[in-house]
Design an enzyme around this catalytic site. Structure first.
Site, PDB file in Angstrom:
ATOM      1  CG  HIS A 180      -2.030   0.953   1.175  1.00 60.20           C
ATOM      2  ND1 HIS A 180      -1.835   2.308   1.198  1.00 60.20           N
ATOM      3  CD2 HIS A 180      -3.355   0.762   1.076  1.00 60.20           C
ATOM      4  CE1 HIS A 180      -3.019   2.913   1.110  1.00 60.20           C
ATOM      5  NE2 HIS A 180      -3.952   1.992   1.037  1.00 60.20           N
ATOM      6  NE  ARG A 225      -2.790   7.816  -1.799  1.00 58.81           N
ATOM      7  CZ  ARG A 225      -2.823   6.675  -2.471  1.00 58.81           C
ATOM      8  NH1 ARG A 225      -2.651   6.673  -3.780  1.00 58.81           N
ATOM      9  NH2 ARG A 225      -3.030   5.526  -1.853  1.00 58.81           N
TER      10      ARG A 225
END
Lengths: 229, 554
Positions: free
Chosen positions: B325, B345
């Site tokens: 990740h 994000r």
């Protein structure tokens, strides 16, 4: 891994003192001390509620609660892990309930014994307004109870501290399920999409993607329009 | 609080913030997404999977001579925990129709659907109900529900993100049943985020071409998993076995899987469960710490299901790829490797380097985004160093608050806010430092659309399975996977159990494994399933003179 010059502090586990590196969480300090954990340990990131811990810090009479994986050891801290809270979990059929206090009178009648002492709120490692959501349930405000209790991890520390012997987190789970099932607004587009799919609206397009040559599929993928709003 | 040594870089991030916000507000991608060639280049040069020591051919079994992730090949080339001659199968402790191993959201979904189909269900778990990666998922679950979206568009995103390797019939099931899965979860009372009109809120994720991420704040996995657990506990006819760690699958004389042997982690007893059908829902392998990476995974995520399945002859798929990740926490050290949700994000958070400059499109598929972070911090030398010597890049979180309005973080990202507040960092005003962390097992036990494996009687669903995501999973598709394929596993295993007669039980396949492993000259202390990671320091072990360890387990 642990450098030798690391400053050490003492952590008292069930009355016995261990020297552990400064900055350790309670969980990593237990492992550093030689315990292989099989209870009181779970996700290790503050999401599962398996590692509820009661502690007192040196020179402070206050009994505090925290998650072992999220609480940094202070010098002279006394700890007791609470991996499990004895509590019954009654069965119910969500389809037969109503989103109001009557459901709780049937399933968790003890919550009406709440004496509003706020001890539950003070111990909560997630800073949830536990007493407030119990009071909301008692007056039938399921929506606010669901909202206030949303971030509950079910570590159970509230239930252990409660002088009226409530199991707050079970009631909170029911409140959220009642809200999700009966009080949340209908998701109009969702239902329409489910129907469209059932009617086969996208079958042909997906079938053609499934059998498409690799290069053509790749081309389609990299040329597809990307929307972020 | 960031130490003085990092303050100068923070000031650089602050200096460029206004301009970056301006670009984001204009609605244009702040950095252009990569082309196929650019993606391949950054992956080949910087993704950990492409390093020389990342893979090696496994030396026995259904995938023999196929290059697999080296740590996975190691775990498959191990001795079993039990010796069959010394284990008595003649009086099973439990008899059931469908045995489910693993109690995360896939196991729960399977249990509910199998129970509904009218068969006897036994749900066994290594730790407690809900001790699973499912509980830890933060950002969301994908389902095409917007007017400008469709399962076909979702299909293209999934298969492109997986480098076109995914099994098409699995992707079809995944995307086509997504909206139905959400409707089922809502019926059970899961509270998804909705806007004032009732529309399900959608956010973009890495590699999605539409905002398709549905969420429950940033406790999405917990909201789903704890609801399913509560519903499982409403059905007292579902037998639950906790702290029971699967040791081996049992076969019958007809060659089908017919249950499992378990080890009780607290009482240290072994138990036999005889079953007509068995579902593996054991999750992934993060706690194997592949290539010594920190991980976001649950304590119990030690890849046990892979070993169990492999020893009965089930084929694995895509076990050469590992998901890192992009945004694992780097500072403060207490949360090293912890997940910082992609929703950061999705809501506008920007990755920037030590100079405060944007360097990558924030929502590339995870493997590409991770490789770009590694490139920035290594080849380009633009990483940020922490006092403990770790390196990362900034994720500028205050931008989220500017783009979405004051209070947006507290409302939509309470878990992230709390995570950092515990260590005196306020993500509303301060950026965070992130670096790739071991997150997900892309491949697994190969399944077909009914979740059947290559061995009769054995089904698999969720992270332990392989084929749905190819070699790279997109955000929000694991939560979807465990619901869609967990439900399918419950249904199909129940159907299979109804028409199955179990023959005599045997562990003969385990004898064969022992013979094979001996021939490979594997050291005797190499034992699996791993069950739990080993975090006892060496200097303590030296003092534990007469402690007997079998693998990692005392």
């Amino acid at each position: 891994m642990m450098a030798t010059e690391t400053k050490m502090v003492s952590m008292v586990v069930m009355g016995e003192s261990f020297r552990v590196p400064e900055g350790s969480t309670i969980m990593s300090a237990l492992e550093y001390s030689g315990f292989q954990l099989t209870t009181g340990v779970g996700c290790r990131e503050g999401y599962c509620g398996a590692c509820g811990t009661l502690y007192r810090e040196h020179g402070d009479y206050k009994l505090k609660g925290g998650l072992a994986c999220q609480t940094v050891v202070s010098d002279g801290m006394h700890i007791a892990q609470i991996p499990f809270v004895p509590a019954d979990k009654p069965s119910y059929d969500l389809e037969e309930l109503t989103p109001d206090e009557d459901s709780f009178k049937k399933i968790y009648p003890e919550i009406f014994r709440c004496v509003a002492c706020n001890t539950c709120t003070k111990i909560c490692p997630q800073d949830i307004q536990v007493m407030d959501y119990i009071q909301c349930i008692m007056r039938g405000d399921i929506a606010t109870a669901a909202d206030l209790s949303f971030d509950c991890l079910r570590c159970g520390l509230c239930a252990l501290r409660c002088p009226a012997e409530l199991v707050q987190y079970n009631a909170a789970t029911l409140a959220r399920r009642l809200y999700g099932r009966y009080l949340a607004k209908p998701a109009v587009r969702l239902d329409r999409m489910v129907e469209d799919i059932k009617a086969g609206k996208y079958d042909e397009e997906i079938e053609s993607l499934k059998t498409m040559e690799h290069e053509e599929l790749k081309d389609r993928y990299y040329k597809r329009e990307v929307r972020t709003k | 609080m960031y130490p003085e040594s990092m303050q100068e870089s923070i000031r650089k991030v602050e200096a460029t913030r206004a301009k970056r916000v301006q670009v984001a507000k204009a609605g244009q991608p702040i950095v252009k997404p990569m082309s196929d060639e650019e993606r391949q280049d950054v992956l080949k040069r910087f993704h950990p999977d492409y390093q020389d020591d990342a893979r090696r051919p496994v030396r026995w079994g259904p995938n023999e001579s196929e290059p697999l992730t080296a740590d996975v090949a190691d775990v498959l080339e191990t001795y079993p925990r039990i010796v069959p001659e010394r284990y008595d199968l003649s009086n099973p402790d439990f008899q059931t129709d469908v045995l489910i191993i693993g109690a995360g959201s896939a196991g729960f979904s399977a249990a509910l659907l199998a129970q509904q189909a009218g068969v006897k269900v036994t749900l066994a778990t290594k730790l407690r109900l809900g001790d699973a990666n499912s509980m830890m998922a933060q950002g969301g679950i994908q389902a095409a529900v917007r007017e400008d979206d469709s399962p076909a568009i979702h299909y293209l995103d999934v298969i492109g993100g997986g480098h076109f390797d995914n099994k098409p019939e699995l992707v079809q099931a995944l995307v086509s049943e997504a909206p139905g899965a959400i409707a089922w979860l809502r019926q059970l009372g899961v509270m998804f985020d909705q806007d004032d009109e009732g529309k399900l809120k959608t956010k973009p994720g890495g590699g999605t071409s539409r905002p398709r991420m549905l969420s429950a704040r940033d406790y999405t996995g917990a909201a789903i998993c704890r609801t399913l657990r509560d519903e499982v506990q409403n059905h007292k006819d579902i037998d639950v076995l906790e702290h029971m760690s699967a040791v081996e699958l049992i076969k019958d004389t007809k060659g089908a899987v017919a249950g499992a042997v378990f080890y009780h982690l607290l009482t240290r007893e072994h138990y036999t469960v005889r079953a007509k059908a068995t579902i593996l829902a054991t999750g992934g392998f993060g706690r194997l710490h592949i290539k010594n990476f920190e991980t976001t995974n649950h304590y119990g995520a030690t890849g046990d299901g892979l070993v169990l399945a492999y020893r009965v002859g089930a084929k694995l798929a895509f076990m050469d790829s590992v998901q890192y990740h992009p945004t694992g926490a780097v500072f403060p050290p207490q949360i090293l490797g912890f997940l910082c949700t992609e929703k950061l994000r999705g809501m506008g958070g920007q990755p920037v380097n030590a100079n405060g400059d944007l360097f990558v499109y924030p929502l590339e598929p995870r493997d590409v985004e991770s490789a770009s972070f590694i490139r920035e911090a290594t080849e380009r030398g633009n990483g940020v160093k922490t006092p403990s010597g770790h390196v990362g890049v900034w994720l500028d979180t205050p931008v989220i608050e500017i783009l979405n309005g004051k209070g947006a973080i507290e409302k939509n990202l309470p878990a992230m806010l709390r995570q950092y507040k515990r260590f005196d960092v306020d993500i509303r005003t301060e950026p965070i430092i992130v670096y790739p962390t071991l997150h997900y097992q892309n491949g697994g036990v190969e399944i077909d659309a009914t979740t059947a494996t290559s061995v009769p009687g054995l089904f698999a669903a969720g992270e332990v399975s392989g084929g749905v995501h190819g070699r790279n999973r997109l955000m929000g598709n694991s939560q979807l996977d465990i619901i869609v394929f967990g439900r399918r596993a419950g249904m199909h295993a129940a159907e299979y159990a109804k028409k199955t007669q179990v023959g005599d039980l045997t562990l003969e396949h385990v004898n064969q494994v022992i013979e094979t492993i001996e021939a490979l000259n594997v050291p005797r202390e190499k034992i699996s399933p791993v069950m739990l990671p080993d975090y006892i320091p060496e200097h303590v072990k030296k003092r534990q003179l007469d402690t007997v360890r079998k693998g990692n387990i005392v």
